[in-house]
Design an enzyme around this catalytic site. Sequence first.
Site, PDB file in Angstrom:
ATOM      1  CG  HIS A   1      -2.078   0.902   1.093  1.00  0.00           C
ATOM      2  ND1 HIS A   1      -2.006   2.251   1.382  1.00  0.00           N
ATOM      3  CD2 HIS A   1      -3.326   0.659   0.660  1.00  0.00           C
ATOM      4  CE1 HIS A   1      -3.190   2.778   1.136  1.00  0.00           C
ATOM      5  NE2 HIS A   1      -4.006   1.843   0.694  1.00  0.00           N
TER       6      HIS A   1
ATOM      7  CG  ASP B   1      -8.540  -4.354  -2.405  1.00  0.00           C
ATOM      8  OD1 ASP B   1      -9.718  -4.208  -2.066  1.00  0.00           O
ATOM      9  OD2 ASP B   1      -7.846  -3.458  -2.894  1.00  0.00           O
TER      10      ASP B   1
HETATM   11  N1  CMC Z   1       4.083  -7.596  -4.803  1.00  0.00           N
HETATM   12  C1  CMC Z   1       5.427  -7.607  -4.975  1.00  0.00           C
HETATM   13  N2  CMC Z   1       6.199  -6.518  -4.863  1.00  0.00           N
HETATM   14  C2  CMC Z   1       5.587  -5.352  -4.565  1.00  0.00           C
HETATM   15  C3  CMC Z   1       4.199  -5.288  -4.353  1.00  0.00           C
HETATM   16  C4  CMC Z   1       3.441  -6.467  -4.479  1.00  0.00           C
HETATM   17  N3  CMC Z   1       2.113  -6.440  -4.295  1.00  0.00           N
HETATM   18  N4  CMC Z   1       3.852  -3.994  -4.075  1.00  0.00           N
HETATM   19  C5  CMC Z   1       5.002  -3.292  -4.097  1.00  0.00           C
HETATM   20  N5  CMC Z   1       6.048  -4.114  -4.387  1.00  0.00           N
HETATM   21  C6  CMC Z   1       7.452  -3.709  -4.452  1.00  0.00           C
HETATM   22  C7  CMC Z   1       7.741  -2.942  -5.738  1.00  0.00           C
HETATM   23  O1  CMC Z   1       8.171  -3.802  -6.768  1.00  0.00           O
HETATM   24  C8  CMC Z   1       8.821  -1.978  -5.292  1.00  0.00           C
HETATM   25  O2  CMC Z   1      10.038  -2.679  -5.269  1.00  0.00           O
HETATM   26  P1  CMC Z   1      11.425  -1.892  -5.616  1.00  0.00           P
HETATM   27  O3  CMC Z   1      11.560  -0.853  -4.544  1.00  0.00           O
HETATM   28  O4  CMC Z   1      12.446  -2.974  -5.546  1.00  0.00           O
HETATM   29  O5  CMC Z   1      11.228  -1.310  -6.975  1.00  0.00           O
HETATM   30  C9  CMC Z   1       8.456  -1.660  -3.835  1.00  0.00           C
HETATM   31  O6  CMC Z   1       7.691  -2.802  -3.381  1.00  0.00           O
HETATM   32  C10 CMC Z   1       7.615  -0.386  -3.676  1.00  0.00           C
HETATM   33  O7  CMC Z   1       6.503  -0.487  -4.562  1.00  0.00           O
HETATM   34  P2  CMC Z   1       5.861   0.760  -5.320  1.00  0.00           P
HETATM   35  O8  CMC Z   1       5.108   0.273  -6.513  1.00  0.00           O
HETATM   36  O9  CMC Z   1       6.927   1.803  -5.534  1.00  0.00           O
HETATM   37  O10 CMC Z   1       4.884   1.290  -4.210  1.00  0.00           O
HETATM   38  P3  CMC Z   1       3.617   2.213  -4.438  1.00  0.00           P
HETATM   39  O11 CMC Z   1       3.361   2.901  -3.160  1.00  0.00           O
HETATM   40  O12 CMC Z   1       3.797   3.069  -5.656  1.00  0.00           O
HETATM   41  O13 CMC Z   1       2.444   1.166  -4.786  1.00  0.00           O
HETATM   42  C11 CMC Z   1       0.606  -0.284  -4.630  1.00  0.00           C
HETATM   43  C12 CMC Z   1       1.466   0.778  -3.918  1.00  0.00           C
HETATM   44  C13 CMC Z   1      -0.637  -0.575  -3.776  1.00  0.00           C
HETATM   45  C14 CMC Z   1       0.124   0.246  -5.987  1.00  0.00           C
HETATM   46  C15 CMC Z   1       1.455  -1.581  -4.805  1.00  0.00           C
HETATM   47  O14 CMC Z   1       1.871  -2.078  -3.552  1.00  0.00           O
HETATM   48  C16 CMC Z   1       0.711  -2.660  -5.587  1.00  0.00           C
HETATM   49  O15 CMC Z   1       0.725  -2.655  -6.824  1.00  0.00           O
HETATM   50  N6  CMC Z   1       0.034  -3.625  -4.872  1.00  0.00           N
HETATM   51  C17 CMC Z   1      -0.761  -4.629  -5.527  1.00  0.00           C
HETATM   52  C18 CMC Z   1      -2.103  -4.014  -5.885  1.00  0.00           C
HETATM   53  C19 CMC Z   1      -3.000  -3.833  -4.689  1.00  0.00           C
HETATM   54  O16 CMC Z   1      -3.155  -4.729  -3.858  1.00  0.00           O
HETATM   55  N7  CMC Z   1      -3.659  -2.650  -4.621  1.00  0.00           N
HETATM   56  C20 CMC Z   1      -4.655  -2.355  -3.584  1.00  0.00           C
HETATM   57  C21 CMC Z   1      -4.274  -1.214  -2.717  1.00  0.00           C
HETATM   58  S1  CMC Z   1      -5.376  -1.139  -1.276  1.00  0.00           S
HETATM   59  C22 CMC Z   1      -6.886  -0.663  -1.903  1.00  0.00           C
HETATM   60  C23 CMC Z   1      -6.933   0.762  -2.271  1.00  0.00           C
HETATM   61  O17 CMC Z   1      -6.774   1.614  -1.372  1.00  0.00           O
HETATM   62  O18 CMC Z   1      -7.163   1.043  -3.462  1.00  0.00           O
END
Ligand code: CMC
Length: 429
Positions: A306, A364
Amino acid sequence: MTDSTAKLEFRGQTHEFKVRAGTVGPDVIDIASLYATTGAFTYDPGFTSTASCESEITFIDGDAGILLHRGYPIDQLAEHGDFLEVCYLLLYGELPTKAQKDDFDHRVTRHTMVHEQMSRFFTGFRRDAHPMAVMCGVVGALSAFYHDSTDISDPHQRMVASIRLIAKMPTIAAMAYKYHIGQPFVYPKNELNFAANFLHMCFAVPCEEYKVNPVLARAMERIFILHADHEQNASTSTVRLAGSSGANPFACIAAGIACLWGPAHGGANEAALNMLSEIGHVDRIPEFVARAKDKNDPFRLMGFGHRVYKNYDPRAKIMQKTTHEVLGELGIKDDPMLDVAMELERIALTDEYFIEKKLYPNIDFYSGITLKALGFPTTMFTVLFALARTVGWIAQWKEMIEDPRQKIGRPRQLYTGAAERDYLPIAKR
Ligand code: CMC
């Protein structure tokens, strides 16, 4: 809570900016005058460090895993409150007295039907359309039906539009579902509470009696409460940005629905369940965990991670409990998907990669299993999120409209394209 200043050294000059303290949470450096005083913009793609507004509605401490609505912890609201009470709290700022609650319930239930002409609107869509595509269209179309609540400068009309949206979203969501599966629409039943009425509109058919199971209705209610608001997330910011131009509330909520649909946001519950079903068996978990950790593989564990929570999402804890209650009530003893989910969670919480990156289960992760057990197809999951989030969107929209400092939202950019050049006739290119 003392305000101070921050100094910026830039091109040989020192500039001072006011630091503002919130009730709780990080301080904010007020850089509204930065461009006027320095000629420079700030650069923050994804708004990771930028507060886009001042708000009194919802507070999240992502490190501690805390979510408060108007100061009340989400677990207390989910345990003791009902959804319309939480709606009242988000809209008006305080929990209602008994008289205020009765009045509010009455106002919402008086608006649950939609204009009959709207039911014909649905037949213009293909039956196999994704219900979120239908929601974007039909909710946007509300402004074509309710002209008397689109004047955003009138506080009374703003409140009528807010109540209409909260009241009609379940009806529209249930209609999208019924249209999708080819069954007749079921009209709202105002003697039922908000969640029970929704389950009735979704699962009753005209040819037989349908009694709403109170345990399942309570679970539905809790799911709605858990999704009601989440401060300045992507869809809420979309609603605020759309509203900042003076667009009517129905159009703004339709914009929020469109944003919510993305798999990184509200679409994640559908994606998480699809992922659990693709994994299929606990034996295959290591393969998927390895893929999630592989930098060259775009696969992510859906329902994990998140932007704000760097701890267990407080909503996920309540959701997990609700999942067990629903499966228990329905007598589902062995759900292979639940087995996969619990084992995946156990592995991820002990795996170095997930620990280091602070990737915990989010809401989720468990909501999909619960919604599936309640009888909803995966395509409806994000629709249910939109239904519940409508109150958060509309409360945030109202707060923005009522803020005397409100301006049209207009981010700036770091331009890296071509500098000015002369047009070349096509024969010379
Ligand atoms: N599985 C594997 N690796 C992950 C995941 C995951 N679900 N989420 C983040 N990472 C890794 C990502 O690859 C990155 O690694 P590195 O630093 O080596 O590049 C690091 O963790 C940080 O990730 P980010 O994408 O920079 O983080 P963000 O804050 O931009 O993204 C997120 C947050 C929710 C979009 C992401 O964690 C994600 O895609 N999760 C899966 C989708 C999901 O479950 N979304 C629901 C969010 S809760 C409901 C809502 O409020 O909408």
